[in-house]
Design a protein around this motif. Structure first.
Motif, mmCIF file in Angstrom:
data_model
loop_
_atom_site.group_PDB
_atom_site.id
_atom_site.type_symbol
_atom_site.label_atom_id
_atom_site.label_comp_id
_atom_site.label_asym_id
_atom_site.label_seq_id
_atom_site.Cartn_x
_atom_site.Cartn_y
_atom_site.Cartn_z
ATOM 1 N N ALA A 35 0.701 -0.901 -0.056
ATOM 2 C CA ALA A 35 -0.256 -0.319 -0.097
ATOM 3 C C ALA A 35 0.753 1.488 -0.355
ATOM 4 O O ALA A 35 1.896 0.841 0.254
ATOM 5 N N TRP A 36 0.094 2.818 -0.472
ATOM 6 C CA TRP A 36 0.779 3.727 -0.915
ATOM 7 C C TRP A 36 0.101 4.421 0.809
ATOM 8 O O TRP A 36 -1.038 4.788 0.302
ATOM 9 N N ALA A 50 -4.692 1.305 -2.664
ATOM 10 C CA ALA A 50 -3.395 -1.252 -2.239
ATOM 11 C C ALA A 50 -3.353 -1.897 -3.503
ATOM 12 O O ALA A 50 -4.678 -1.884 -3.982
ATOM 13 N N ILE A 51 -2.793 -2.466 -2.766
ATOM 14 C CA ILE A 51 -2.554 -3.578 -4.235
ATOM 15 C C ILE A 51 -1.965 -5.311 -3.365
ATOM 16 O O ILE A 51 -1.475 -5.346 -2.329
ATOM 17 N N THR A 57 -6.340 -7.675 -6.981
ATOM 18 C CA THR A 57 -7.081 -6.021 -6.494
ATOM 19 C C THR A 57 -6.845 -4.903 -6.179
ATOM 20 O O THR A 57 -5.091 -5.089 -5.264
ATOM 21 N N THR A 58 -7.623 -4.199 -6.610
ATOM 22 C CA THR A 58 -7.124 -2.433 -5.756
ATOM 23 C C THR A 58 -7.105 -2.082 -5.731
ATOM 24 O O THR A 58 -8.458 -1.770 -6.038
ATOM 25 N N PHE A 102 -5.376 -6.954 3.590
ATOM 26 C CA PHE A 102 -5.010 -5.836 2.640
ATOM 27 C C PHE A 102 -5.968 -4.672 3.088
ATOM 28 O O PHE A 102 -7.455 -5.579 3.507
ATOM 29 N N GLY A 103 -5.984 -3.586 2.843
ATOM 30 C CA GLY A 103 -7.065 -3.024 3.204
ATOM 31 C C GLY A 103 -6.308 -1.066 2.918
ATOM 32 O O GLY A 103 -5.338 -1.024 2.990
ATOM 33 N N ARG A 104 -7.360 -0.853 3.432
ATOM 34 C CA ARG A 104 -7.597 0.978 3.447
ATOM 35 C C ARG A 104 -6.283 1.329 4.842
ATOM 36 O O ARG A 104 -6.459 2.646 4.915
ATOM 37 N N SER A 105 -7.054 0.899 6.200
ATOM 38 C CA SER A 105 -6.610 1.394 7.577
ATOM 39 C C SER A 105 -4.469 1.254 7.456
ATOM 40 O O SER A 105 -4.110 -0.217 7.162
#
Length: 122
Positions: A35-36, A50-51, A57-58, A102-105
């Motif tokens: 992730a960035w 994220a990838i 999946t992105t 894998f996620g946004r946090s």
């Protein structure tokens, strides 16, 4: 243990492009999501993209969707962030992160790089 090193930051004019790279060392890079995130002065760290481990999946933040592209090359143990149509408000320190989640946090990611500065002039 995974070590991450970001490169590719710099100064660019609004409307320009940059490509950030995140080189990873350590075992099993291909098993980790990447992730960035970025952090501007006086602001909290925010999710950018994220990838998944396979690249299949992105995820993107709304603020960069359509302008930024995340990718990875598991053979090279490297993740990338292609940034196009840069805006002044994209100015920040950009960090890459890795974990088997894998996620946004940011709390989902264990390993972090030191960051690279991106400055966009108006």
């Amino acid at each position: 243990q995974v070590y991450l090193a970001e490169t590719g930051g710099g100064l660019v004019q609004a409307g320009g492009s940059l490509r950030l790279s995140c080189a990873a060392s350590g075992p099993s890079f291909s098993y980790y999501a990447m992730a960035w995130f970025r952090q501007a002065p006086g602001k909290e760290r925010e999710f950018i993209a994220a990838i998944s481990w396979s690249g299949g999946t992105t995820l993107y933040a709304d603020s960069v969707k359509g302008r930024f592209t995340i990718s990875r090359d598991n053979a090279e143990n490297t993740a990338y962030l292609q940034m196009n149509s840069l805006k002044f408000e994209d100015t920040a320190v950009y960090y890459c992160a890795a974990d088997d989640r894998f996620g946004r946090s940011q709390w989902e990611y264990t390993w972090w790089g030191q960051g690279t500065q991106v400055t966009v002039s108006p």
